[in-house]
Design an enzyme around this catalytic site. Structure first.
Site, PDB file in Angstrom:
ATOM      1  N   HIS A  12     -41.364 -19.530  51.239  1.00 42.92           N
ATOM      2  CA  HIS A  12     -42.437 -20.522  51.386  1.00 42.92           C
ATOM      3  C   HIS A  12     -43.818 -19.935  51.082  1.00 42.92           C
ATOM      4  O   HIS A  12     -44.833 -20.442  51.575  1.00 42.92           O
ATOM      5  CB  HIS A  12     -42.401 -21.125  52.799  1.00 42.92           C
ATOM      6  N   HIS A  59     -47.375 -20.982  61.207  1.00 42.22           N
ATOM      7  CA  HIS A  59     -48.069 -19.690  61.155  1.00 42.22           C
ATOM      8  C   HIS A  59     -49.366 -19.765  61.958  1.00 42.22           C
ATOM      9  O   HIS A  59     -50.463 -19.710  61.396  1.00 42.22           O
ATOM     10  CB  HIS A  59     -48.367 -19.303  59.713  1.00 42.22           C
ATOM     11  N   HIS A 197     -40.689  -9.145  53.253  1.00 43.02           N
ATOM     12  CA  HIS A 197     -42.133  -8.979  53.110  1.00 43.02           C
ATOM     13  C   HIS A 197     -42.742  -8.467  54.414  1.00 43.02           C
ATOM     14  O   HIS A 197     -42.247  -8.751  55.490  1.00 43.02           O
ATOM     15  CB  HIS A 197     -42.851 -10.236  52.614  1.00 43.02           C
ATOM     16  N   GLU A 244     -38.371 -13.868  59.162  1.00 37.50           N
ATOM     17  CA  GLU A 244     -38.314 -15.310  58.853  1.00 37.50           C
ATOM     18  C   GLU A 244     -36.911 -15.732  58.394  1.00 37.50           C
ATOM     19  O   GLU A 244     -36.538 -16.893  58.504  1.00 37.50           O
ATOM     20  CB  GLU A 244     -39.343 -15.662  57.764  1.00 37.50           C
TER      21      GLU A 244
END
Ligand code: DHB
Ligand code: FE
Length: 288
Positions: A12, A59, A197, A244
């Site tokens: 995303h 977030h 990431h 995630e």
């Protein structure tokens, strides 16, 4: 009866939203990313869902350190697009499905998963970027997203976060909940976020192609084993934000084979590095 017929998995990355919104999709850097979604864009047109159950993470947009729900289901009629600091993305607001969402909340809570029920929740890039990737850019005034979306927010930002196992079992409960809804609806479940990431600290910029691809093999072919991967492996191997990926296990647990049914068919798989600071992963599984 409502049925979950397919699951979609995708990163995303917020910069993908910016590339779309600022008209940069033709740039060679971004073309390589968007090419991986050509198949999915056609596939979703040919296999139009009536409703999408979209698993994503907020977030620190709708939630903050004031309130940290582990699992939050949106039961509202609509959701505004969040302002994440640069104004809201120019995309249509997200229409919900209060009847199905309330039914899923009732059923899943009765199956012993404690969900937080949310009726006001601006949705950030975690939800809107996957929609843009699969449906393309939509005019926020003249157009709408093709179907209602039930947002399902998972806390993967502030520890403690839920385990992959709990996410996988939750997916099974969501499948049972959908199957007990009276109306005849074709439901897709999306698992979003990831892949490897890390956005901060000495390891910022970490990408782990080998681990990502081995994990994706496991998610597709041996989800039980994938559900057993402990947190620490995600953090060590896929970076602090690689966690995630546990959200993909909710979607995977909602496929028929997790309940003893037939194995789903892999329709598409894509992996690309880099997009912003992130390894982009994408897959589509369909019930036979
Ligand atoms: C990036 C990726 C994310 O998943 C996110 O939520 C924010 C930023 C990035 O690659 O920059
Ligand atoms: Fe993220």
């Amino acid at each position: 009866m409502a049925r979950i017929t397919a699951s979609v998995y995708t990163s995303h990355v917020p910069a993908i939203g910016a590339a779309l919104d600022l008209g940069k999709t033709h740039e060679p850097y971004w073309q390589k990313v968007f090419a991986g979604y050509d198949y999915g864009k056609q596939w979703v047109k040919d296999n139009r869902p009536d409703v999408i159950f979209l698993v994503y993470n907020d977030h620190a947009t709708a939630f903050s350190l004031n309130l940290i729900p582990t699992f939050a289901i949106g039961t509202a009629a609509e959701y505004e697009v969040a302002d994440e600091g640069f104004g809201p993305r120019p995309v249509p607001k997200v229409m919900g499905h209060p009847e199905l969402a309330s039914h899923i909340a009732q059923s899943v809570i009765q199956q012993d998963f404690d969900l937080t029920i949310v009726n006001k929740m601006p949705v950030d890039h975690g939800l809107t970027v996957p929609l843009s990737l699969m449906f393309g850019q939509k005019d926020p005034v003249k157009e709408a997203w093709p179907c209602p979306v039930i947002p399902f927010a998972v806390n993967v930002v502030q520890y403690p976060v839920p385990s992959g196992r709990r996410c996988y079992e939750l997916g099974k409960a969501i499948r049972r909940a959908v199957a007990s809804f009276d109306e005849d609806l074709n439901v897709h479940i999306w698992g979003t976020g990831g892949m490897s990431h890390q956005l901060q600290g000495p390891r910022a910029g970490l990408i782990n192609r080998e681990w990502d691809n081995a994990w994706l093999d496991k998610l597709i072919n041996d989800p039980e084993a994938c559900a057993s991967v402990p947190h620490i492996d995600y953090v060590r191997e896929a970076g602090s934000e690689g966690i995630e990926l546990v959200m993909w296990l909710i979607a995977r647990g909602a496929m028929a084979d997790a309940a003893g049914g037939p194995k789903p068919v892999l329709k598409h798989r894509f992996y690309h590095v880099p997009a912003s600071n992130t390894a982009v992963g994408h897959a589509i599984l369909e019930t036979v």
